[in-house]
Write a protein that holds these residues in place. Structure first.
Motif, mmCIF file in Angstrom:
data_model
loop_
_atom_site.group_PDB
_atom_site.id
_atom_site.type_symbol
_atom_site.label_atom_id
_atom_site.label_comp_id
_atom_site.label_asym_id
_atom_site.label_seq_id
_atom_site.Cartn_x
_atom_site.Cartn_y
_atom_site.Cartn_z
ATOM 1 N N ASP A 56 0.918 -1.278 -0.019
ATOM 2 C CA ASP A 56 0.063 -0.065 -0.050
ATOM 3 C C ASP A 56 1.009 1.091 0.035
ATOM 4 O O ASP A 56 1.631 1.601 0.853
ATOM 5 C CB ASP A 56 -0.740 -0.044 1.155
ATOM 6 C CG ASP A 56 -1.807 1.146 1.061
ATOM 7 O OD1 ASP A 56 -1.965 2.053 0.368
ATOM 8 O OD2 ASP A 56 -2.990 1.078 1.911
ATOM 9 N N GLN A 57 0.503 2.032 -1.056
ATOM 10 C CA GLN A 57 1.689 3.308 -1.059
ATOM 11 C C GLN A 57 0.895 4.517 -0.516
ATOM 12 O O GLN A 57 1.558 5.492 -0.394
ATOM 13 C CB GLN A 57 1.903 3.657 -2.660
ATOM 14 C CG GLN A 57 2.666 2.601 -3.413
ATOM 15 C CD GLN A 57 3.980 2.300 -3.013
ATOM 16 O OE1 GLN A 57 4.723 3.192 -2.658
ATOM 17 N NE2 GLN A 57 4.410 1.086 -2.717
ATOM 18 N N GLY A 58 -0.193 4.278 0.057
ATOM 19 C CA GLY A 58 -0.789 5.382 0.955
ATOM 20 C C GLY A 58 -1.551 6.451 0.362
ATOM 21 O O GLY A 58 -2.051 7.321 0.882
ATOM 22 N N ASP A 59 -1.631 6.158 -1.282
ATOM 23 C CA ASP A 59 -2.099 7.319 -1.977
ATOM 24 C C ASP A 59 -3.255 6.831 -2.794
ATOM 25 O O ASP A 59 -3.670 7.393 -4.004
ATOM 26 C CB ASP A 59 -1.058 8.216 -2.790
ATOM 27 C CG ASP A 59 -0.381 7.155 -3.718
ATOM 28 O OD1 ASP A 59 -0.655 6.096 -3.685
ATOM 29 O OD2 ASP A 59 0.501 7.761 -4.404
ATOM 30 N N GLY A 60 -3.700 5.622 -2.533
ATOM 31 C CA GLY A 60 -4.799 4.766 -3.190
ATOM 32 C C GLY A 60 -4.175 3.867 -4.556
ATOM 33 O O GLY A 60 -5.013 3.364 -4.995
ATOM 34 N N THR A 61 -2.624 3.845 -4.186
ATOM 35 C CA THR A 61 -2.241 2.890 -5.548
ATOM 36 C C THR A 61 -1.347 1.739 -4.670
ATOM 37 O O THR A 61 -1.088 2.157 -3.437
ATOM 38 C CB THR A 61 -1.280 3.804 -6.388
ATOM 39 O OG1 THR A 61 -0.119 4.347 -5.531
ATOM 40 C CG2 THR A 61 -2.315 4.976 -6.864
#
Length: 267
Positions: A56-61
């Motif tokens: 999880d990149q934390g920006d929805g991607t």
């Protein structure tokens, strides 16, 4: 419990994720094999798909560190918009590369070049040392995702690691400098056996004349030298690097009255 790692981290989240929000990090991932993607598409079935391992990149991607070929197949499949995934959260990019290594290290599909670049991203001590030795010589490992040859590029990671362990950083750097100088237009100059052979000579002969060695090697076709060394190996035994060391010593010493070099011990 002895022999069991108890530092297992947080459990991953299981979810269906839109394929459009998943990407591949090319800094450590292996090049995509189109035949493998085509095979997955041809035989596609959910019962064999399994789950992708995502970060999880934390920006929805998300980035995928295990399952990029299955992801590519799912992305191209007209009936699929989402894929099942196990999602983890990592603090740094190097942790992601370490996870990639952990998942793939014991799989035959991962090459030493892929292991090297993932190791660089993960801060692996051995791979960073190899990088430093090559960088000192103005050389590099073949970049991920490309097969572009060049005299100063190599894929001989395991051989370089062995050479560093046996002969030291300086000797391996000198060997790489010598090979590139001798065969400046030969895309196979940084051959693993040659690196080991010449590093051995540098480590065991402090008075070795680098200019003379470059000149002698330049006057000999690399492939012919390798063939000559193989003939020596078949007659006298030993491995390829040892045979090359013997052949190079013979070339170097020819015509010299003094200051002969020797093969010397391996360690």
């Amino acid at each position: 419990m002895q022999g069991v790692n108890m530092q297992i981290g947080d459990a991953p989240e299981l979810a269906f994720i839109d394929v459009g929000s998943i990407r591949v990090d090319a800094s450590y991932q292996r090049p995509l094999k189109e035949r493998r993607v085509a095979q997955i598409l041809r035989d596609f079935t959910w019962s064999q798909f399994g789950t992708l391992m995502l970060v999880d990149q934390g920006d929805g991607t998300f980035t995928v560190y295990d399952g990029q070929h299955r992801l590519a197949a799912a992305t191209r499949h007209p009936g699929i918009n989402q894929v099942p995934a196990a999602i983890v959260r990592l603090d740094q990019a190097y942790e992601e590369a370490q996870s990639f290594l952990g998942v793939n290290l014991n799989r035959s599909a991962i090459s030493t070049v892929e292991k090297y670049w993932a190791g660089i991203e993960a801060g692996d001590e051995t791979m960073m040392r190899i990088c430093a030795v090559l960088d000192e010589a103005g050389c590099e490992v073949v970049p991920p995702g490309t097969k572009t040859p060049a005299p100063n590029r190599t894929s001989s990671i395991s051989a370089i690691e062995r050479a560093i362990r046996s002969y030291g950083d300086k000797a391996v750097t000198q060997a790489c400098l010598t090979l590139v100088a001798a065969w400046s237009k030969d895309n196979g100059a940084l051959n693993g056996s040659l690196i080991q052979a010449i590093a051995r000579l540098y480590r065991n002969n402090r008075d070795l004349d680098e200019a003379r060695l470059v000149t002698k090697l330049r006057g000999k076709d690399r492939k012919i030298l390798t063939a000559d060394a193989e003939a020596l190996r078949k007659m006298g035994g030993g491995d390829a690097p040892l045979a090359l060391s013997k052949a190079i010593v013979e070339i170097y010493n020819k015509g010299l009255q003094l200051n002969h070099i020797q093969i010397g011990a391996k360690r």
